[in-house]
Structure formats: structure tokens, C-alpha cells
Design an enzyme around this catalytic site. Structure first.
Site, mmCIF file in Angstrom:
data_model
loop_
_atom_site.group_PDB
_atom_site.id
_atom_site.type_symbol
_atom_site.label_atom_id
_atom_site.label_comp_id
_atom_site.label_asym_id
_atom_site.label_seq_id
_atom_site.Cartn_x
_atom_site.Cartn_y
_atom_site.Cartn_z
ATOM 1 N N GLU A 70 0.789 -1.231 0.000
ATOM 2 C CA GLU A 70 0.000 0.000 0.000
ATOM 3 C C GLU A 70 0.821 1.281 0.000
ATOM 4 O O GLU A 70 0.330 2.339 -0.384
ATOM 5 C CB GLU A 70 -0.953 -0.041 1.187
ATOM 6 C CG GLU A 70 -1.948 -1.162 0.958
ATOM 7 C CD GLU A 70 -2.883 -1.400 2.113
ATOM 8 O OE1 GLU A 70 -2.392 -1.893 3.140
ATOM 9 O OE2 GLU A 70 -4.060 -1.072 1.995
HETATM 10 N N1 MCN Z 1 7.353 -7.925 0.136
HETATM 11 C C1 MCN Z 1 8.712 -8.142 0.080
HETATM 12 N N2 MCN Z 1 9.545 -7.465 0.920
HETATM 13 C C2 MCN Z 1 9.063 -6.555 1.788
HETATM 14 C C3 MCN Z 1 7.692 -6.298 1.838
HETATM 15 C C4 MCN Z 1 6.848 -7.044 1.008
HETATM 16 O O1 MCN Z 1 9.169 -8.913 -0.767
HETATM 17 N N3 MCN Z 1 9.887 -5.911 2.589
HETATM 18 C C5 MCN Z 1 6.450 -8.658 -0.766
HETATM 19 C C6 MCN Z 1 5.558 -9.642 -0.037
HETATM 20 O O2 MCN Z 1 6.179 -10.838 0.191
HETATM 21 C C7 MCN Z 1 4.361 -9.724 -0.968
HETATM 22 C C8 MCN Z 1 4.259 -8.318 -1.522
HETATM 23 O O3 MCN Z 1 5.561 -7.736 -1.353
HETATM 24 O O4 MCN Z 1 4.623 -10.591 -2.037
HETATM 25 C C9 MCN Z 1 3.229 -7.494 -0.771
HETATM 26 O O5 MCN Z 1 3.359 -7.719 0.576
HETATM 27 P P1 MCN Z 1 2.445 -6.992 1.666
HETATM 28 O O6 MCN Z 1 2.650 -5.541 1.575
HETATM 29 O O7 MCN Z 1 2.629 -7.659 2.971
HETATM 30 O O8 MCN Z 1 0.959 -7.225 1.144
HETATM 31 P P2 MCN Z 1 0.004 -8.502 1.167
HETATM 32 O O9 MCN Z 1 0.735 -9.717 0.783
HETATM 33 O O10 MCN Z 1 -0.825 -8.485 2.370
HETATM 34 O O11 MCN Z 1 -0.848 -8.111 -0.122
HETATM 35 C C10 MCN Z 1 -1.823 -7.148 -0.105
HETATM 36 C C11 MCN Z 1 -1.427 -5.783 -0.593
HETATM 37 C C12 MCN Z 1 -2.657 -5.015 -0.660
HETATM 38 S S1 MCN Z 1 -3.368 -4.617 0.795
HETATM 39 C C13 MCN Z 1 -3.276 -4.766 -1.856
HETATM 40 S S2 MCN Z 1 -4.775 -4.010 -1.929
HETATM 41 C C14 MCN Z 1 -2.628 -5.149 -3.056
HETATM 42 C C15 MCN Z 1 -1.216 -5.374 -2.939
HETATM 43 O O12 MCN Z 1 -0.744 -5.863 -1.853
HETATM 44 N N4 MCN Z 1 -3.291 -5.586 -4.119
HETATM 45 C C16 MCN Z 1 -2.587 -6.032 -5.206
HETATM 46 N N5 MCN Z 1 -0.524 -5.579 -4.057
HETATM 47 C C17 MCN Z 1 -1.164 -5.995 -5.186
HETATM 48 N N6 MCN Z 1 -0.463 -6.409 -6.258
HETATM 49 C C18 MCN Z 1 -1.127 -6.910 -7.322
HETATM 50 N N7 MCN Z 1 -0.430 -7.301 -8.376
HETATM 51 N N8 MCN Z 1 -2.469 -7.017 -7.352
HETATM 52 C C19 MCN Z 1 -3.223 -6.595 -6.331
HETATM 53 O O13 MCN Z 1 -4.526 -6.739 -6.370
#
Ligand code: MCN
Ligand code: FES
Ligand code: FES
Length: 919
Positions: free
Chosen positions: A867
Site C-alpha cells: 500500500e
Molecule cells: N514484500 C517483500 N519485501 C518486503 C515487503 C513485502 O518482498 N519488505 C512482498 C511480499 O512478500 C508480498 C508483496 O511484497 O509478495 C506485498 O506484501 P504486503 O505488503 O505484505 O501485502 P500482502 O501480501 O498483504 O498483499 C496485499 C497488498 C494489498 S493490501 C493490496 S490491496 C494489493 C497489494 O498488496 N493488491 C494487489 N498488491 C497488489 N499487487 C497486485 N499485483 N495485485 C493486487 O490486487
């Protein structure tokens, strides 16, 4: 019908087809070539692109009768297989270009046509090609796709090898922080990843196809539903209304706050007495084909008494507005902020005060894949629903009482999902599918078209925020007052949370110890408010970051330096009184400052009287987690052939598969485990409860739960004298093979509805945005020509994933600022008309500056990322517009007309001033 000869992927075949049917439908439904994806069926998105005689063609708008004899069709299935991939498919995987992957086959086919013409295209030419061929992607911000084409061309020219392009693991075998490829990537780039609409086509014979009878007005009383004529239509098996629903016939919003004036049961599964918004489901038709179901749905007669529709917070708050849910006031939840000293005397004694009101739009998600799903009752009598749910356990709790079945008889599983960006945090069609499968006792499927997808899924809740921000004579912030409402549409689910987000993020990032605020959630008859990436923060930062810019100007200070001196310091707390877990903002500003100085010089140099160029700044912050002591569970299991991670981590397209694998691997690799030995079972209510994939929480919460479970297993594998037990040894020693990990944000607390004070999130993400914008003075059109951002999301788990999240989020922030909206139910009904950015609308010049500050509570030090990039690019773009041409925009999207009006007002004022001087 006609017997038509077609040459597909080099094979001559005969099909009997309706000449008027689209090539896409025939490929998908008759030839099962489901790598050809259909997202818009209207020629707007390019997901159905195939080659006809080498040219990229949108198959959804190409009727079979247009095919000429002997023409050769090539689909994604024809250019490479998992064992023998085309260089484009390899490069797509290597750059993380298949996020959700629903656009990937279309892009790859389009790119293939380009590379068949030239192997030396420039980046500009690739972008222009995709733009011209209408290839849309909502996930990647396009830059990785251009990188992929450039690398594929280099491989095909012989300038690079596949080995050069493919990411490498580290020397110690760790894949943490590398660009390791997603387990789902091969299927996505070969078109073999079955999304929900593909699953629907592959359901067994006898599966009933559903169509909805939907409201065509926004507010009405239902006087009667007449299904008699519809029941006689061809192929109809059953017409289902509220009378057939076994339970409470409502979806609960799981209201968490006692101050909410409703009870949370305000959203019907099938409407009984009232229509609350356009598109509301009144009946379901189950028939043998989708065409028959849709035709019969048109014949259901609904007798309505139309009521006044309250299409905005302004309308619903008017003193004479009727209650949308009788007995519950339209303003049904209130949130306060009380932090520090009384702000009134501080405002009165301030050196400068800015007092503005901003309006953040009803941004549509514009995920490409329309909502879809299936349901059936399995052999154990369990109702099983397959959908795009990004909160399978959450949705289970929300829909089960409405269906009226015991919880153990309901199972939700996520289908491969073509993007949600948060709209699937709300259940959409799950309960409808469930009711239909229970009533008909047959498998069912429901696939929305893009019109239904846009008009009948949740949207970002528009917010009207008045902010008063004050500073002393040294330009140090002294007080903030806010007054806001959110238009959350008719259904209360998560309406209190998004209202609370304004308390949590307006003014966040700054040392601001005295705050007073009051906000409310308002029910309206426009689209229901659902989660949207950034959830609540774009509204808050729109107000806060424009106010900061204006206050800097009032004090005669540079907008970056004014922010800098007011950033969080060692004594600061967040607007909710929480101590920030790390202090990184100053370092992020330090990273961006030299770029800012260069950008300002560039703007001065490149501005012309016709095209004015400006630079904007803003900061954005978001919390990882659901409020308070959120938690997540996972299981890691040893099997004869390797390991399995069981996790609830739903995948929108953000890469849950790779992340779950990486988290487990980082723990298990000391025992010699290879990433490919780790299998995944994800997002199933019969598995562990990971919690919803919202609030950028999963990397932290699901990641930690997987880490804990893997550590437990590793511990059990440890031999007393060193080394690790094999599967056989574990079994022979009777050591359990499966371990449940749980992670709780134990120190977090809910925020008070009265004061907004609390410690809601264990970890935050921090980002600084710096767009460079050009304004065409003649038309008022603003174009973002370059984007620079500095971001800290802790340790990076996968670099390609995080890059992709940032690029994609920035593209959505750009759309939010300039073009995207869902307001007019007649106009905003297609991807294009809702203002989705096409390839040339997003700059190629995007620079990401990373700071990797390990988070004490994050798995391996990681925060989330999803986000962050959509929190606050839009106010920076508006600030850049002001910097370019002196026009302040307070309402988004900043359409050319609005900027032009500002320029004209400016010209008028200048002329009047001259006139006055003259006299
Ligand atoms: N990640 C990482 N290193 C970090 C932080 C995160 O590699 N330091 C990676 C995570 O492992 C994950 C991705 O980044 O693969 C996103 O992680 P995170 O922010 O924890 O989010 P969630 O997995 O909970 O995913 C949800 C988030 C939200 S809230 C929305 S809305 C969203 C999003 O991610 N919708 C998406 N990204 C999106 N991306 C795509 N392509 N499509 C959506 O609908
Ligand atoms: Fe064919 Fe969108 S262009 S599905
Ligand atoms: Fe392009 Fe999801 S990867 S739309």
C-alpha cells in the site's frame, strides 16, 4: 452456425461455430485455448490479444466471420511450453512481469508481433506499441514489461543469454532479497494459469450458469418480484429470490466498534424490501448456459417504488434526507481525535494557519479480471465456494449466518486471481454462489462482465476533509484540527475502519503533538465502500500534504525543507500517540534531496510559456496489519518428497506464493533444503487462518507465522549431535512432521473511538514521493514526466516483487491524481472511461531509492509494501501542478478542465489587477 476451417498454432482444424461469435469465445469455449484471456470483451484491454498472420488482434472484438481463408492464428499456447519457453516468456518471468498474470498472455503476444518486425526497438517504441495495441496492465506500472521486451530482444539478437537474464540465488543458497522467480510464473506466462473464468469453463457437464437480476436504480422499495415469464425461458432451471435463502439473508460487516449506530447486518444477499444501490442483486437465474441465464434475467419483473437517491455524502447529510437504513442515521459512526493540548489557543496564536478542504474521489479498482466464481456441494456435504476472495476465513464468518448452514459445512478456497487491489476484501458474489449451489443442488458458476464488475463492486470511499494546520514563527508545526466525513455507500462493512484511518494518518510523519479532530461515516446510495490499496490513507494525505505545502509557502520556506524540519524525531508520536517503530523519514528525505535540487533545476530549464514544468513533494506512511492485536497462523509439514507450507496468504497478484516459499526456505535452507522442494497449499478455510491479505499485513503476519512454523519443524529435525533428520529418520523416531506456527502483534491496541489514541500497528512503511509534472497551458492537461521515490519497507524479501509493487502502486497513484473516477453511473462504466492509465500515460523514467531498515518485529526484518506507493503520490502531483503553473487543485481527479479553469481564473485576476493599476 457454420463449419469453419481455422489454422491455430500451426494445426489445421475445423470448428462449427456461429460466425458472429468472437474468436476469443471460440478459442476459449470450443477449443479450450484459455490462455486467451477475456477481461473487457470490448477491445479496451488487450488481454485477449492473439496473432492473426503475424498481427496482434484483439480476439474479443473479432467475429469468426472476419477470419479469411488460410489465415494463421497463433495463441500463447503456440509460442512456448513450460519446458521450452519463448525468450519473451523467460524475460517476463525474470522481471516479475506476471504479477496477477491476467494480462501476461496478451502482452506477450503483442510483444511477439513487435519483435517479429524488429529486434532493436527502443523503450519508447515498445511503450508506444503496447499503447497503440491497447495492452493494459493494472499491476506493474508497465516499466517491468518494457524491461522484459528489451531483454527478450537482446536474447533473440544473441546479445544476452538466458543465463544473463535469469535471476540468481545467493552464494549461500538463500533466495531472500534476490529476484528469484515466482512458483506461479511459468503457468502465468504460458497461459496455463486458470483464473476463475477458465475454471468455470472446465467445470463438469451439468454445471449451471448463473445470471443476476440487478437493480437499475439506486434507491427504491421493492413491491413485488414476478418470475413467471422468466421461468418459461429456454434452459432455465431455477430462479432464486430472497425466499430461497436459508439463513439471515444478510452479510455481516463484523462491526467492531460499539459506537456504530447500526448492527452491521445491513447488506442483503438477495434484496427483499429495498434496493440500496445500483446493481443490487434481486434474483439469481440458474440455467444451462450463460446466454440463457442472462436472457431470462431480463424477463424478471421487479415492481419498485423509487426513492430519492443520495449519491454523495453532501446529499445524505442534508437535514431532510431520509434514513437509507430506516432506524439508523445516515451518519452512523463517529470518530474523534484528541491528542495533546487544546488546539484553539494554539490556532489563535499561530504565526500561520492553513485552512483548506479537500475531496478525494470514489476511485475504482480497475482490476482487469472481472469478478467470478464457482460453487458446489462436495461429497461430504460441504458447500465449497471458489472465488477471488482475499480473505477466505473473514468471508466465511461474514456469509455463513446469511446462508444458514453450520460453519463446518462451508469451505472457501481462493481461485487464481487476476488482481483485486482490495475490492475483494469484501465478499462480492460468494454468498450468491453459495445460495445457488444449495438451492439447485448442482455445481454453479457466475462470471461478471466488465460492466457489472465496474458498477457492482466496492470502491474507495470518497472523503471530504477540512484541515486547519498551524505553525509558529520558526515554521514548526504547533497544532492540527480536522473535520471529515466519508461517503461509504450503503453497506457498513469496514466503514468505521476507513473513518478511523483518517485519524491515524492525517498529519502522520510529522512532529505534531496537538490534534483535535472529528469524523463520521455516512451511508449513501452510491457504490458500497470497500477496501482499496492504501485504504483510507490517500484521503488523509491528500488533505495533510497539500496543507503542508501551503503552510511552507505561507512561511516563505521550501516545501521539502519545511517538511524536513517537522519530521518525526526521537520524542515524536504518531497522530494516535504511538511511538514510531523506526525513525527513517529524515534519511529518506536526505536520499531524495539531491534529486529534488536537480529536478527543480530541470523544471526551471525546461519550462516554456506553453508547457510549464513543476516538482512536487509529499510523504506517505501506512501501517502493516489490521488494527490492534492482529494475528496469523500457518503450518509447515515435512513429506516424503519435500515440504509443504499451508498458509492462508491470499494472492491478489502481489506474490504470496513466492513469499511463502521464501520465508520457509530462509529457515529450512540450513538443513540443505532447496526452494523447489517447498510446495504450497494456500488460501483455503480448511487450512490455517492467515487472516485477509489486506492492510499490507501478510508479509509481516503470514510471513512471521510461516517463519515460526518452519523454525518449529527445523528444531524437530535437529539431531542431538549436529545435522538434520531426514523424513525417514523423523518417521522412525516417531517425531511429528507437521507444525503450526502463530504470530500475534501482542503489543498492539485498538484506537479509541473518542480520542483516536492507541497503538494500532506493529510496523509501518514509509515513502517520499517526488513527481515532475508538465502542464499544457492551452488545454490544462497535466502529464507526469518523471517519478522519483524513496521508500523504506524494511528488509526486502524479493527485489523483483517489491520493485513491481512500487511501480504498480505509483501508476495507480498517478491515475488517482489525474484521471480515475467512478461517479457518473452512465459514464464511468468501462476501464477506459474510468480513466485507467494506458502505457504512455505512465512515465518510463521511474527511480526508486531504497532504504532497508530492519524492523524489529518483521520476519527477517521486513515490513509490508503493497500500500505504501499508493498512499500519497497524488498530493505530490497536485503540489507539482501548483509548482508548475500556480493552480491549486483540492479535488481529484485533477482533470484538464479543472486546471484550465484555474489558469483562466489566474489570467482573469492578473488582468483585473493590471486594469486596477491602470486606473
Ligand atoms: N514484500 C517483500 N519485501 C518486503 C515487503 C513485502 O518482498 N519488505 C512482498 C511480499 O512478500 C508480498 C508483496 O511484497 O509478495 C506485498 O506484501 P504486503 O505488503 O505484505 O501485502 P500482502 O501480501 O498483504 O498483499 C496485499 C497488498 C494489498 S493490501 C493490496 S490491496 C494489493 C497489494 O498488496 N493488491 C494487489 N498488491 C497488489 N499487487 C497486485 N499485483 N495485485 C493486487 O490486487
Ligand atoms: Fe479483448 Fe479486452 S480487448 S478482452
Ligand atoms: Fe498485468 Fe496483473 S500483471 S494486470
Amino acid at each position: 452456425m457454420k463449419r469453419i476451417s481455422v489454422n491455430v498454432n500451426g494445426v489445421e482444424r475445423w470448428v462449427v461455430a456461429d460466425p458472429k461469435r468472437s474468436l476469443a469465445d471460440v478459442l476459449r469455449e470450443q477449443m479450450m485455448l484459455t490462455g486467451c484471456k477475456v477481461c473487457c470483451a470490448d477491445g479496451q484491454c488487450g488481454s485477449c490479444t492473439v496473432l492473426i498472420d503475424g498481427k496482434p488482434i484483439r480476439a474479443c472484438v473479432t467475429p469468426m466471420e472476419k477470419l479469411t481463408a488460410g489465415s494463421k492464428i497463433v495463441t500463447i499456447e503456440g509460442i512456448g511450453t513450460p519446458e521450452n519457453l519463448h525468450p519473451l516468456q523467460i524475460a517476463w518471468m525474470a522481471h516479475g512481469s506476471a504479477q496477477c498474470g491476467v494480462c501476461s498472455p496478451g502482452f506477450i503476444m503483442s510483444a511477439k508481433a513487435l519483435l517479429d518486425k524488429t529486434l532493436t526497438p527502443t523503450r519508447e517504441e515498445v511503450r508506444a506499441w503496447f499503447h497503440r495495441n491497447r495492452n493494459l496492465c493494472r499491476c506493474t506500472g508497465y516499466k517491468p514489461l518494457i524491461d522484459s521486451v528489451m531483454d527478450a530482444a537482446a536474447i533473440m539478437r544473441g546479445d544476452k543469454t538466458i543465463y544473463d537474464v535469469m535471476p540468481k540465488a545467493k552464494e549461500d543458497g538463500s533466495i531472500l532479497g534476490t529476484e528469484y522467480i515466482r512458483p506461479s510464473a511459468v503457468a502465468k506466462v504460458t497461459g496455463t494459469w486458470d483464473f476463475g473464468a477458465d475454471v468455470a469453463l472446465k467445470m463438469p457437464a451439468g454445471t449451471l450458469r448463473l445470471a443476476l437480476v440487478q437493480a437499475e436504480v439506486s434507491h427504491a422499495l421493492i413491491k413485488g418480484i414476478d418470475t413467471a415469464e422468466a421461468e418459461k425461458m429456454p434452459g432455465v432451471e431455477r430462479i432464486i429470490t430472497w425466499k430461497d435463502v436459508g439463513g439471515k439473508n444478510a452479510i455481516t460487516g463484523l462491526i467492531t466498534f460499539p459506537t456504530n449506530k447500526g448492527d452491521g447486518w445491513d447488506r442483503p444477499i438477495l434484496c427483499k424490501e429495498k434496493i440500496f444501490q445500483f446493481g443490487d442483486a434481486i434474483a439469481i437465474v440458474a440455467a444451462d448456459t450463460e446466454e440463457h441465464a442472462r436472457a431470462a434475467a431480463k424477463k424478471v419483473k421487479v415492481d419498485l417504488e423509487v426513492l430519492p437517491a443520495y449519491m454523495s455524502g453532501f446529499a445524505a447529510l442534508a437535514p431532510d434526507a431520509m434514513e437509507i437504513h430506516p432506524g439508523v442515521p445516515n451518519a452512523y459512526y463517529e470518530q474523534g481525535v484528541v491528542k495533546g493540548a487544546d488546539t484553539k489557543p494554539l490556532m489563535a496564536s499561530a504565526a500561520a494557519v492553513v485552512d483548506i478542504t479537500t475531496y478525494c474521489s470514489r476511485q475504482p479498482h480497475l482490476h482487469l479480471e472481472p469478478d467470478c466464481g464457482e460453487a458446489f456441494v462436495d461429497d461430504d456435504g460441504v458447500l465449497t465456494i471458489l472465488s477471488k476472495s482475499i480473505g477466505v476465513h473473514l468471508h466465511h464468518a461474514m456469509i455463513c449466518p446469511g446462508l444458514g448452514i453450520p460453519p463446518e459445512k462451508l469451505r472457501l478456497i481462493q481461485n487464481p486471481t487476476g488482481g483485486t487491489f482490495g475490492y475483494k476484501f469484501s465478499p462480492t458474489m460468494e454468498a450468491l454462489l453459495g445460495v445457488a449451489a444449495l438451492v439447485t443442488k448442482k455445481p454453479v458458476s457466475l462470471v461478471y462482465d466488465q460492466y457489472q464488475n465496474i458498477t457492482y463492486t466496492g470502491k474507495r470511499s470518497p472523503a471530504n476533509i477540512n484541515i486547519r494546520l498551524a505553525c509558529d514563527k520558526n515554521g514548526m508545526l504547533t497544532a492540527m484540527e480536522t473535520d471529515w466525513w466519508l461517503d461509504h455507500g450503503p453497506y457498513s462493512e469496514f466503514g468505521d475502519l476507513v473513518t478511523l484511518r483518517q485519524a491515524q494518518f492525517t498529519g502522520a510523519g510529522y512532529h505534531l503533538e496537538n490534534i483535535r479532530g472529528k469524523g463520521k461515516t455516512v451511508a449513501t446510495n452510491h457504490a458500497w465502500g470497500s477496501a482499496f490499496r492504501g485504504y483510507g490513507s490517500p484521503q488523509a494525505f491528500l488533505a495533510g500534504e497539500i496543507a503542508m505545502d501551503m503552510l511552507a509557502e505561507k512561511m516563505g520556506e521550501d516545501p521539502l525543507e519545511f517538511r524536513y524540519k517537522n519530521l518525526y524525531n526521537e520524542t515524536s508520536t504518531t497522530p494516535t500517540g504511538q511511538k514510531p517503530e523506526v525513525l527513517v523519514l529524515k534519511q529518506l528525505f536526505d536520499l531524495i534531496r539531491p534529486k529534488y535540487l536537480e529536478a527543480k533545476q530541470r523544471a526551471a530549464k525546461l519550462s516554456t510559456p506553453e508547457t510549464k514544468r513543476g516538482v512536487g513533494i509529499s510523504l506517505g506512511i501506512y501501517g502493516c496489519g489490521l488494527d490492534g492485536p492482529d494475528s496469523s497462523e500457518a503450518r509447515v509439514e515435512m513429506t516424503p518428497s519435500g515440504f509443504i507450507v499451508h498458509s492462508g496468504w491470499e494472492d491478489h497478484g502481489q506474490g504470496a506464493d513466492l513469499s511463502a516459499q521464501t520465508m520457509a526456505h530462509e529457515v529450512l535452507r540450513v538443513a540443505g533444503v532447496k526452494p523447489e522442494q517447498i510446495g504450497l497449499v494456500m488460501a483455503d478455510t480448511f487450512g490455517p487462518n492467515g487472516g485477509p491479505a489486506g492492510g499490507s499485513r501478510s508479509n509481516v503476519f503470514c510471513g512471521n507465522a510461516i517463519r515460526v512454523a518452519a523454525e518449529m519443524l527445523l528444531n524437530a529435525m535437529k539431531k542431538p549431535n549436529g545435522g538434520y533428520r531426514t523424513y525417514k529418520e523423523m518417521v522412525s523416531e516417531n517425531i511429528p512432521l507437521s507444525y503450526d506456527g502463530k504470530w500475534v502483534a501482542a503489543a498492539c491496541t485498538d484506537c479509541s473511538p473518542d480520542t483516536g489514541q492507541g497503538n494500532p500497528f506493529p510496523i509501518y512503511m514509509y515513502e517520499v514521493f517526488m513527481p515532475e509534472v508538465e502542464v499544457d497551458v492551452e488545454t490544462g492537461k497535466a502529464t507526469v514526466v518523471k517519478l522519483t521515490t524513496a521508500i523504506d519497507v524494511g528488509t526486502i524479501i524479493n527485489k523483483a516483487t517489491v520493485d513491481g509493487q512500487v511501480y504498480g502502486g505509483l501508476a495507480q497513484g498517478l491515475g488517482l491524481a489525474l484521471t480515475e473516477d467512478f461517479e457518473d453511473l452512465d459514464l464511468h462504466t468501462t476501464l477506459k472511461d474510468c480513466g485507467i492509465p494506458y502505457p504512455k500515460d505512465v512515465p518510463d523514467d521511474i527511480e526508486i531509492l531504497y532504504l532497508e531498515t530492519a524492523r524489529p518485529l518483521g520476519p527477517f526484518g521486513a515490513a509490508g509494501v503493497g500500500e505504501a506507493p499508493l498512499t500519497a503520490l497524488h498530493p505530490a502531483i497536485l503540489n507539482a501542478i501548483y509548482n508548475a503553473c500556480g493552480v491549486r487543485i483540492f479535488r481529484i481527479p485533477a482533470l484538464p478542465e479543472a486546471i484550465k479553469m484555474g489558469l483562466e481564473a489566474q489570467a482573469g485576476a492578473a488582468a483585473a489587477k493590471k486594469d486596477l493599476q491602470h486606473h
